[in-house]
Design an enzyme around this catalytic site. Structure first.
Site, mmCIF file in Angstrom:
data_model
loop_
_atom_site.group_PDB
_atom_site.id
_atom_site.type_symbol
_atom_site.label_atom_id
_atom_site.label_comp_id
_atom_site.label_asym_id
_atom_site.label_seq_id
_atom_site.Cartn_x
_atom_site.Cartn_y
_atom_site.Cartn_z
ATOM 1 C CG HIS A 181 23.507 -30.000 -98.814
ATOM 2 N ND1 HIS A 181 22.326 -30.577 -98.400
ATOM 3 C CD2 HIS A 181 23.458 -28.721 -98.386
ATOM 4 C CE1 HIS A 181 21.617 -29.682 -97.740
ATOM 5 N NE2 HIS A 181 22.274 -28.547 -97.720
ATOM 6 N NE ARG A 211 24.138 -24.338 -91.526
ATOM 7 C CZ ARG A 211 24.354 -23.966 -92.785
ATOM 8 N NH1 ARG A 211 23.347 -23.873 -93.645
ATOM 9 N NH2 ARG A 211 25.558 -23.679 -93.218
ATOM 10 C CG ASN A 213 24.548 -20.423 -96.229
ATOM 11 O OD1 ASN A 213 25.720 -20.034 -96.269
ATOM 12 N ND2 ASN A 213 24.020 -21.199 -97.155
ATOM 13 C CD GLU A 256 19.532 -18.805 -97.458
ATOM 14 O OE1 GLU A 256 19.292 -18.642 -98.663
ATOM 15 O OE2 GLU A 256 19.851 -19.905 -96.961
ATOM 16 C CE LYS A 308 29.218 -18.636 -98.781
ATOM 17 N NZ LYS A 308 27.847 -18.986 -98.329
#
Lengths: 329, 325
Positions: A181, A211, A213, A256, A308
């Site tokens: 990350h 979660r 994304n 995602e 991104k």
């Protein structure tokens, strides 16, 4: 309901508000999340109408590039653990078509959707037609990454990823969670990654969280990995330079849904990454979504857009949404 | 709030399992072996080698015991408990268990796992500290890991000694005094391939001695492991009362209930997500009282200033906390 309607109804729209920033946005898995168009998230593994199509795509990618599957030697038990856990999950969530039974020392696996009936001995590679991660990823639409926990850190030491959004699992394998990350902007000063890291290291066996994304992808390609950049990189330019009319069908909101699960036998943390793609035309068919996506894109800081990979595409996306997407001028 | 992946007995990850005693027998003087199963015959949750369960032996009282049996969707959990005459009564309670009795236990917790990328594992057991080594040895055999065991026990009273000998073959050495342990272990610590890890479970002086010998032999601390019970979920905490500053309402928060749960139970809306102290969603402002911070969200500075609390995990130091609500 048409398959498009059902895709919209089950789409995990990722924006709870008009502004998007990174956060440790984890929540307990398995609970349905409602959206204005429907709901998603009742299961850990999602089998939908594209099951056969996406599995064929995965097989094609894996055959062309076997490096999409990686398993460092010490992760073999974790890969078996992941396979058994995924089979157990499929059997629990899709009991009409999947079953896992223990018969003494061997296990019997049945997947009616693929016509599979197979007996194997846990840990004995000779009893499987492929390594455990390859075998089970041929039966689920999710990508899988397995993290080993040692020396007070998590390490991305195994996985099978064919549907990466602008990254390369083959490059990342063996790196620590914090290294993987490293390039993400903002999250370090805000300690978001350290917090997520601490959270993951405290996950109890059997616990699972999820979660979301997101990004934007041109032409609905599942495989936009670094490895195939020469094949898809130009799509962003052709979209930006092309007619605005095409954007609604060529540009996709990509969500995602990531599940985070502590595997009980190996102690590894399993990441499941499931990719959903919805063209902007379908996004805009839900007025609230069109308006919100516009605001999120408009507000997104440059560094986040750059990371991104949507610097070129967000402008055309916003222009198309402004014309078709219930956006207040 | 969490989902269970396996088809297992029990309500969920955070819940307890209600099991039945299938078998209880004396393994050697002072050590009782108890086998627990699900009454409906269902498989039990898989566990990581070295895991323990917390056995509930009286209201609010738990003792942790290592699981000695097979670990993958097993049909039973087995524990071996040494009677502690000077203890609080938990081991006595286990020693009095009879087949057919019902026992409430936690789901397995892992706090002493094998290091997956180790080249070689040296397992050092002292007395009843042998219990977590059994699942380590089983997994090592299953996965073809390189390992050896040194088992120290007195008076020929080695719990599981025969079973371990049968599993280990020539990979086990037994000793009966600290001196013998030193003689057996020191040469091994001095001559190991890079990437060897040592694991100790036994009396505290033995754990300290092994760590000391390893240090003298130049071992990095990260390669030396010992069993530490009590590293599981957060403790239940003391009861306290939360006063809502705006309405003056008093909300009691019992031990074992989070402040967030207590507020939600009273119909007070508090946004929340992870309930683990990481997402930051449930942050509340504090007007008065001292906070016992147990979250991972607030920075050290924010914690020190004491004006915020993550009510999903954190509590009051005293018996009263006043909130901006």
């Amino acid at each position: 309901m048409t398959s498009t309607d059902s895709r919209i109804a089950r789409f995990p729209f990722p924006f709870p508000r008009d502004q998007y920033r990174y956060s440790t946005n984890v929540e307990p898995a398995g609970n349905p999340a409602t959206t204005v168009a429907g709901r998603w998230g009742t299961t850990h593994l999602e089998i939908d109408s594209r099951y056969h199509e996406e599995l064929a795509e995965r097989e094609r990618i894996l055959t062309a590039d076997p490096s999409r599957h990686q398993c460092l030697p010490h992760m073999v038990p974790a890969a078996w653990d992941a396979m058994l856990t995924l089979m157990r999950t499929l059997a629990a969530e899709y009991p009409d078509t999947m079953a896992l039974d223990r018969r003494g020392d061997s296990w019997f696996w049945r997947n009616d959707l693929l016509g599979i009936e197979h007996t194997f001995v846990f840990g004995d590679l000779a009893t499987l037609p492929a390594p455990p991660l390859v075998y089970i990823c041929g039966q689920i639409q999710e990508d899988v990454v397995l993290l080993d926990q040692r020396e007070g850190q998590l390490w991305g030491d195994a996985g099978l990823v064919t549907f990466a959004a602008d990254w390369s699992f083959g490059f990342d394998v063996g790196m620590s969670f914090l290294e993987i990350h490293g390039p993400v902007p903002r999250v370090h000063s805000e300690k978001i990654i350290t917090r997520a890291h601490n959270f993951l290291m405290r996950l109890e066996p059997g616990q699972s969280y999820r979660r979301t994304n997101w990004t934007l992808t041109v032409d609905g390609k599942l495989d936009t990995s670094t490895e195939t950049y020469p094949e898809w990189g130009k799509d962003r330019r052709t979209l930006a330079d092309g007619p605005l009319d095409e954007v609604g069908d060529r540009l996709f909101l990509r969500t995602e849904v990531q599940h985070l699960i502590r595997l009980a036998h190996s102690g590894a943390v399993m990441f499941l990454i499931r990719t959903y793609l919805l063209p902007l035309r379908d996004v805009a068919s839900v007025p609230e979504w069109g308006a919100r996506l516009y605001k999120v894109l408009e507000d997104l800081p440059v560094d986040m857009a750059e990371y991104k990979g949507i610097s070129r595409t967000r402008e055309p996306g916003m222009r198309w949404l402004a014309a078709h997407g219930n956006v207040e001028p | 709030m969490t989902m269970v992946l396996e088809t297992v007995a029990g309500a969920g990850v955070t819940g307890t399992l209600t099991l039945t005693v299938r078998e209880a027998r004396l393994l050697c003087p002072g050590v009782r072996h108890v086998v627990l199963t699900d009454e409906g015959g269902r498989a039990l949750p898989t566990f990581t080698p070295g895991s323990h369960i917390a056995v509930n032996w009286a209201e609010g009282r738990h003792n942790s015991y290592s699981l000695t049996g097979p670990s993958i969707e097993p049909d039973h959990y087995a524990i071996s408990v040494r009677l502690d005459e000077n203890g609080h009564g938990g081991s006595r309670w286990v020693h009095d268990l009879q087949p057919g009795q019902t026992v409430r236990v936690s789901r397995p917790r892992s706090a002493f796992a094998p290091i997956l990328n180790a080249r070689h594992h040296i397992l050092v057991a002292g007395g009843i500290g042998v219990t977590p080594m059994l699942s380590h040895v089983r997994a090592a055999l299953e996965w073809g890991r390189s390992f050896e065991v040194i088992y120290s026990f007195r008076d020929r009273q080695g719990a599981h000694a025969d079973e371990l000998a049968a599993l280990c073959g020539d990979r086990i050495v037994t000793v009966s005094t600290p001196e013998e342990l030193r003689e057996a272990l020191l040469p091994k610590l001095g001559d190991q391939p890079l990437g060897t890890h040592v694991y100790t479970c036994g009396p505290a002086p033995m754990i300290a001695a092994v760590a000391e010998w390893a240090r003298e032999c130049g071992w990095p601390p990260g390669r030396v492991h010992s069993e530490a019970f009590g590293a599981g979920p957060l403790p239940e905490g003391n009861p306290f009362a939360a006063k809502l500053g705006r309405t003056g309402m008093i909300v009691p928060v019992p031990s074992g209930t989070s402040l967030l749960e207590a507020l939600l139970d009273k119909g007070i809306t508090v946004p929340n997500l992870c309930r683990q102290g990481v997402c930051g969603e449930c942050r509340l402002s504090v007007r008065g009282g001292e906070v016992e911070h147990r979250d991972l969200f607030l920075t050290d500075e924010e914690k020190a200033s004491g004006d915020s609390i993550m009510p999903c995990v954190s509590r009051a130091v005293g018996d009263r906390l006043e909130l901006e609500l």
